[in-house]
Design a protein around this motif. Structure first.
Motif, PDB file in Angstrom:
ATOM      1  N   UNK A   1      10.092 -10.847  -5.223  1.00 14.81           N
ATOM      2  CA  UNK A   1       9.236 -10.799  -4.212  1.00 14.81           C
ATOM      3  C   UNK A   1       9.179  -8.947  -4.008  1.00 14.81           C
ATOM      4  N   UNK A   2       7.729  -8.568  -3.819  1.00 12.71           N
ATOM      5  CA  UNK A   2       7.585  -7.225  -3.869  1.00 12.71           C
ATOM      6  C   UNK A   2       6.676  -6.985  -2.615  1.00 12.71           C
ATOM      7  N   UNK A   3       7.159  -6.055  -1.783  1.00 12.52           N
ATOM      8  CA  UNK A   3       6.253  -5.468  -0.688  1.00 12.52           C
ATOM      9  C   UNK A   3       5.286  -4.648  -1.449  1.00 12.52           C
ATOM     10  N   UNK A   4       4.137  -4.805  -0.891  1.00 14.91           N
ATOM     11  CA  UNK A   4       2.900  -3.882  -1.372  1.00 14.91           C
ATOM     12  C   UNK A   4       2.461  -2.981  -0.320  1.00 14.91           C
ATOM     13  N   UNK A   5       2.865  -1.619  -0.502  1.00 15.90           N
ATOM     14  CA  UNK A   5       2.431  -0.547   0.471  1.00 15.90           C
ATOM     15  C   UNK A   5       0.974  -0.536   0.203  1.00 15.90           C
ATOM     16  N   UNK A   6       0.279  -0.550   1.555  1.00 13.45           N
ATOM     17  CA  UNK A   6      -1.220  -0.232   1.552  1.00 13.45           C
ATOM     18  C   UNK A   6      -2.156  -1.498   1.379  1.00 13.45           C
ATOM     19  N   UNK A   7      -1.290  -2.659   1.051  1.00 11.37           N
ATOM     20  CA  UNK A   7      -2.148  -4.143   0.671  1.00 11.37           C
ATOM     21  C   UNK A   7      -1.875  -4.924   1.772  1.00 11.37           C
ATOM     22  N   UNK A   8      -0.978  -5.009   2.851  1.00 15.31           N
ATOM     23  CA  UNK A   8      -0.927  -6.009   3.784  1.00 15.31           C
ATOM     24  C   UNK A   8      -0.249  -7.453   2.908  1.00 15.31           C
ATOM     25  N   UNK A   9       0.332  -7.110   1.950  1.00 17.22           N
ATOM     26  CA  UNK A   9       0.911  -8.223   1.290  1.00 17.22           C
ATOM     27  C   UNK A   9       2.283  -8.158   0.806  1.00 17.22           C
ATOM     28  N   UNK A  10       2.869  -9.345   0.526  1.00 17.44           N
ATOM     29  CA  UNK A  10       4.142  -9.370  -0.266  1.00 17.44           C
ATOM     30  C   UNK A  10       3.815 -10.462  -1.222  1.00 17.44           C
TER      31      UNK A  10
END
Length: 295
Positions: free
Chosen positions: A208-217
């Motif tokens: 599970x990866x947090x996406x900087x700039x994307x508003x998504x995990x």
């Protein structure tokens, strides 16, 4: 696509480093730029804040219940009762432009944490590992933004992120010695999902990866590089995530307000808050730091 909800509304500048303490059923997390540690109790919906006085990238729990920090000026022990901060070691005394960023404890109880430049994005960062004797060893050098880490179920692989590369790296990992070898790219994090930041692993071995700039995990299969599911978060810069709760079935997500325009903050006012979701997956107990005094 499922949506995360607010666990605790707060305007953290650079929320990061969530770590679940299963003994006390609380979540520790940091605000790097705010120079604080937070302790969130979901039962009471209460968030206690501890001022550290320097940027703090990662917080983990030791076997004796003390906190161990990777901060602006090295590794520290921190006692939430006395507010005492005891320096352990600063491996980058000669690099005042650097600070520690993300960090995690491996399955053997060693604390891994990496550095990055505070302002520029030059490859000046290093990934360090602090062992049970409180000795610190450099494991990787020339990193831009040392970030997320995870170990697989069999303790044979370690995953690692250097954010600007968009690569999710994998190494052969030796549990006994803490040696990592055979670095290769497991998969590339595509633009749709932002820049890969913090990450965690679930009981099925998916990342599970947090996406900087994307508003998504996003949830990925590290063997195939396939995206399995996506969590939408009402914030722009998603920094990290970890599983918690009594059954480790709650995914807690940290976010940041930094790097956003006034217009973006107006549209996403919850940015900086702590979020959660129950994603039909379970995580693992966070490893505790072991040293020779409390092993």
């Amino acid at each position: 696509m499922v949506k995360a909800e607010v666990a605790y509304e707060i305007k953290a500048l650079l929320g990061e480093g969530p770590c679940w303490d299963e003994r006390n059923q609380v979540l520790y997390w940091t605000d790097i730029t705010g120079e604080v540690i937070h302790r969130f109790n979901p039962q009471k919906e209460q968030n206690d804040t501890f001022e550290i006085g320097e940027m703090v990238g990662a917080v983990v729990v030791a076997e004796d219940g003390q906190l161990v920090l990777a901060a602006e000026n090295g590794f520290y022990f921190y006692d939430t009762e006395t507010k005492q901060m005891n320096a352990i070691h600063d491996p980058e005394l000669d690099r005042p432009d650097n600070r520690f960023n993300d960090g995690k404890v491996d399955p053997a109880g060693r604390f891994w944490a990496g550095t990055m430049q505070k302002s520029d994005n030059e490859p000046e960062g290093t990934l360090y590992c602090m062992n049970h004797a409180l000795e610190v060893e450099a494991k990787l050098t020339e990193l831009r933004t040392s970030n997320g880490m995870a170990w697989d179920m069999k303790y044979r692989r370690m995953y690692f992120i250097d954010t600007p590369t968009r690569n999710i790296y994998v190494f052969e990992y030796d549990l006994e010695t803490g040696t990592i070898t055979n670095q290769r790219v497991a998969f590339q994090f595509t633009e749709t999902y932002g820049f890969p930041d913090g990450m965690t692993i679930d009981t099925e071995g998916m990342l599970w990866i947090a996406g900087w700039g994307s508003g998504k995990v996003s949830r990925w299969n590290p063997e195939t590089g396939e995206v399995l599911s996506v969590v939408e978060v009402p914030a722009k810069n998603i920094t990290s995530c970890t599983f918690g709760g009594k059954d480790f079935d709650t995914l807690y997500i940290t976010t940041a307000r930094e790097g956003m325009t006034e217009e973006e903050l107006g549209k996403l006012p919850l940015s900086g808050s702590l979020f959660f979701i129950k994603p039909n997956a379970k995580g693992l107990e966070a490893n505790r730091f072991k040293n020779n005094h409390n092993a």
